[in-house]
Design an enzyme around this catalytic site. Sequence first.
Site, PDB file in Angstrom:
ATOM      1  N   SER A 120     -27.851   0.291 -50.746  1.00 51.51           N
ATOM      2  CA  SER A 120     -26.911   0.008 -51.844  1.00 51.51           C
ATOM      3  C   SER A 120     -26.541  -1.466 -51.884  1.00 51.51           C
ATOM      4  O   SER A 120     -26.194  -1.974 -52.939  1.00 51.51           O
ATOM      5  CB  SER A 120     -25.599   0.767 -51.632  1.00 51.51           C
ATOM      6  OG  SER A 120     -25.786   2.131 -51.735  1.00 51.51           O
ATOM      7  N   HIS A 141     -33.069   2.850 -55.654  1.00 53.70           N
ATOM      8  CA  HIS A 141     -31.661   3.139 -55.365  1.00 53.70           C
ATOM      9  C   HIS A 141     -31.208   4.354 -56.168  1.00 53.70           C
ATOM     10  O   HIS A 141     -31.002   4.275 -57.381  1.00 53.70           O
ATOM     11  CB  HIS A 141     -30.817   1.904 -55.698  1.00 53.70           C
ATOM     12  CG  HIS A 141     -29.377   2.045 -55.364  1.00 53.70           C
ATOM     13  ND1 HIS A 141     -28.358   1.612 -56.174  1.00 53.70           N
ATOM     14  CD2 HIS A 141     -28.766   2.593 -54.273  1.00 53.70           C
ATOM     15  CE1 HIS A 141     -27.194   1.886 -55.603  1.00 53.70           C
ATOM     16  NE2 HIS A 141     -27.420   2.470 -54.460  1.00 53.70           N
ATOM     17  N   GLU A 153     -32.218   2.898 -59.677  1.00 54.76           N
ATOM     18  CA  GLU A 153     -32.433   1.466 -59.879  1.00 54.76           C
ATOM     19  C   GLU A 153     -33.684   1.067 -59.099  1.00 54.76           C
ATOM     20  O   GLU A 153     -33.763   1.297 -57.890  1.00 54.76           O
ATOM     21  CB  GLU A 153     -31.214   0.679 -59.394  1.00 54.76           C
ATOM     22  CG  GLU A 153     -29.987   0.920 -60.270  1.00 54.76           C
ATOM     23  CD  GLU A 153     -28.715   0.234 -59.773  1.00 54.76           C
ATOM     24  OE1 GLU A 153     -27.849  -0.074 -60.599  1.00 54.76           O
ATOM     25  OE2 GLU A 153     -28.579   0.020 -58.537  1.00 54.76           O
ATOM     26  N   ASN A 191     -23.374  -1.224 -59.181  1.00 51.08           N
ATOM     27  CA  ASN A 191     -22.335  -1.640 -58.235  1.00 51.08           C
ATOM     28  C   ASN A 191     -21.809  -3.042 -58.519  1.00 51.08           C
ATOM     29  O   ASN A 191     -20.809  -3.463 -57.941  1.00 51.08           O
ATOM     30  CB  ASN A 191     -22.836  -1.530 -56.792  1.00 51.08           C
ATOM     31  CG  ASN A 191     -22.752  -0.097 -56.294  1.00 51.08           C
ATOM     32  OD1 ASN A 191     -22.010   0.711 -56.852  1.00 51.08           O
ATOM     33  ND2 ASN A 191     -23.515   0.225 -55.271  1.00 51.08           N
TER      34      ASN A 191
HETATM   35  P1  NAI Z   1     -25.609   9.124 -43.864  1.00 53.12           P
HETATM   36  O1  NAI Z   1     -24.787   8.560 -42.779  1.00 53.12           O
HETATM   37  O2  NAI Z   1     -25.177  10.388 -44.533  1.00 53.12           O
HETATM   38  O3  NAI Z   1     -27.109   9.378 -43.312  1.00 53.12           O
HETATM   39  C1  NAI Z   1     -27.850   8.411 -42.622  1.00 53.12           C
HETATM   40  C2  NAI Z   1     -28.812   9.138 -41.668  1.00 53.12           C
HETATM   41  O4  NAI Z   1     -29.715   8.175 -41.123  1.00 53.12           O
HETATM   42  C3  NAI Z   1     -28.106   9.809 -40.472  1.00 53.12           C
HETATM   43  O5  NAI Z   1     -28.493  11.157 -40.406  1.00 53.12           O
HETATM   44  C4  NAI Z   1     -28.590   9.001 -39.270  1.00 53.12           C
HETATM   45  O6  NAI Z   1     -28.759   9.796 -38.121  1.00 53.12           O
HETATM   46  C5  NAI Z   1     -29.929   8.490 -39.749  1.00 53.12           C
HETATM   47  N1  NAI Z   1     -30.415   7.278 -39.094  1.00 53.12           N
HETATM   48  C6  NAI Z   1     -29.707   6.198 -38.691  1.00 53.12           C
HETATM   49  N2  NAI Z   1     -30.537   5.280 -38.155  1.00 53.12           N
HETATM   50  C7  NAI Z   1     -31.786   5.788 -38.224  1.00 53.12           C
HETATM   51  C8  NAI Z   1     -33.074   5.293 -37.873  1.00 53.12           C
HETATM   52  N3  NAI Z   1     -33.217   4.095 -37.307  1.00 53.12           N
HETATM   53  N4  NAI Z   1     -34.149   6.087 -38.116  1.00 53.12           N
HETATM   54  C9  NAI Z   1     -34.003   7.301 -38.682  1.00 53.12           C
HETATM   55  N5  NAI Z   1     -32.810   7.821 -39.033  1.00 53.12           N
HETATM   56  C10 NAI Z   1     -31.719   7.073 -38.815  1.00 53.12           C
HETATM   57  O7  NAI Z   1     -25.810   7.943 -44.931  1.00 53.12           O
HETATM   58  P2  NAI Z   1     -26.061   8.036 -46.508  1.00 53.12           P
HETATM   59  O8  NAI Z   1     -24.756   8.062 -47.212  1.00 53.12           O
HETATM   60  O9  NAI Z   1     -27.074   9.090 -46.787  1.00 53.12           O
HETATM   61  O10 NAI Z   1     -26.692   6.585 -46.793  1.00 53.12           O
HETATM   62  C11 NAI Z   1     -27.998   6.261 -46.427  1.00 53.12           C
HETATM   63  C12 NAI Z   1     -28.447   5.031 -47.188  1.00 53.12           C
HETATM   64  O11 NAI Z   1     -28.356   5.274 -48.601  1.00 53.12           O
HETATM   65  C13 NAI Z   1     -27.641   3.762 -46.916  1.00 53.12           C
HETATM   66  O12 NAI Z   1     -28.520   2.667 -46.987  1.00 53.12           O
HETATM   67  C14 NAI Z   1     -26.666   3.739 -48.088  1.00 53.12           C
HETATM   68  O13 NAI Z   1     -26.226   2.421 -48.393  1.00 53.12           O
HETATM   69  C15 NAI Z   1     -27.539   4.282 -49.200  1.00 53.12           C
HETATM   70  N6  NAI Z   1     -26.828   4.906 -50.328  1.00 53.12           N
HETATM   71  C16 NAI Z   1     -25.747   5.723 -50.118  1.00 53.12           C
HETATM   72  C17 NAI Z   1     -25.114   6.316 -51.210  1.00 53.12           C
HETATM   73  C18 NAI Z   1     -23.948   7.241 -51.005  1.00 53.12           C
HETATM   74  O14 NAI Z   1     -23.216   7.480 -51.977  1.00 53.12           O
HETATM   75  N7  NAI Z   1     -23.740   7.797 -49.815  1.00 53.12           N
HETATM   76  C19 NAI Z   1     -25.571   6.093 -52.586  1.00 53.12           C
HETATM   77  C20 NAI Z   1     -26.778   5.299 -52.691  1.00 53.12           C
HETATM   78  C21 NAI Z   1     -27.331   4.703 -51.595  1.00 53.12           C
END
Ligand code: NAI
Length: 388
Positions: A120, A141, A153, A191
């Site tokens: 993001s 995105h 995006e 954003n």
């Molecule tokens: P989350 O915390 O729910 O999930 C992230 C997952 O990645 C966790 O299960 C974690 O164990 C895993 N992880 C961490 N390091 C790792 C690695 N090196 N290799 C493999 N797995 C690994 O996070 P979320 O909210 O799903 O966000 C993920 C990405 O998406 C971030 O980059 C965030 O900025 C982006 N994003 C989030 C949005 C949201 O509303 N939550 C919307 C759009 C993008």
Amino acid sequence: MEDRIRVGVIGAGTMGAGIAQVAAQAGHPVLLFDTRPDAVAAALKGLAGTMEKLVAKGKFIRSDADALLGRIRPAATLGDLSGCGLTIEAIVEDLGIKKKLFSQLEELLAPDAILASNTSSLAITAIAAACQRPERVIGLHFFNPAPIMPLVEVVPGLLTEPELPERCGKLVRGWGKTPVVCKDTPGFIVNRVARPFYGESIRIHEEGIADMASIDHALKSVGGFRMGPFELMDLIGNDINFAVTRSVWEAFYYDPRYKPSLTQQRQVESGQLGRKTGIGYYDHTGSSAAPDPILGPGVAEAITERVLAMLINEAVDALFLQVASKSDLDLAVIKGVNYPKGLLAWADEKGADHWLRVLEGLQAEHGEDRYRPSPLLRRMARDKGKFF
Ligand code: NAI
């Protein structure tokens, strides 16, 4: 065939699970990987529950739901992703960790595989710098929840192959999504352009013009927004909303237009994060009734004009700086944050000179660079031009 390539999703959290569902629904075999041992199992269990509900509601027939779930398989190691034609990374938002992952993926994948990031707030160019072949790295995105929100995006980095945005756009369109292409700039489109919806509303409250319930009421009843800014910040979580504002502000070298607010910082420090903690700007525990809006004549209109002028200025400036095309800028806010119309089309309704006057009034009153009108807004006002 690109429409059936194997898709690897890395990170099985909120976004990764949703993206895996979207790709599998479109017929792709999907491999899901996470470093946390129980994360993939939890995501698959969650998806099975979601599909069960969709079948019960009649939105899916059981055989299709089972086929979708059957297409998503856990990957025990990163090496299992070696046959993927596309990987989408949705891991923790940390540049160092993402760069390490991308350099590992590059070693594993075929030379023509696409490496996408769902970041993001990080620059795609910075993530791609970890790769020998940055030309195949791109931002895709998605918005939360990925299976429901249509916007994607598509963000090429500085060195991304010129054909890749179109190829990826076509691919995600086939997944039922609406792709928009934007430059690798802080906040991408949504954003960045949506920041004043929150920031200016908080300022209006800080200046004592109206309380939060009244500001929410004004933007819904006069602006036609589905949710008011304070309701929406409570839904998103004030910690997340504050972090996005902060990261966009820092990434723009502290441009005062994006300055975060102390009100929101205090809200975060107090632990009143919104719905997830029961209390945010509103009480969500059900123990007290929602406050009634109190607005004098014309105040709802004035509040809405002020927020809209800031939103329109942001969209016009993004067009001025060629962040995206005018149609993609408008599509992004409709499909990514449910705005009732695109901001540039909205600007046309009263004309650029009207919005310029509102901004100049605010700038004169506050003496702040925060309200500086975009050079393109000035030009359009002078020429009496329309965006569409
Ligand atoms: P989350 O915390 O729910 O999930 C992230 C997952 O990645 C966790 O299960 C974690 O164990 C895993 N992880 C961490 N390091 C790792 C690695 N090196 N290799 C493999 N797995 C690994 O996070 P979320 O909210 O799903 O966000 C993920 C990405 O998406 C971030 O980059 C965030 O900025 C982006 N994003 C989030 C949005 C949201 O509303 N939550 C919307 C759009 C993008």
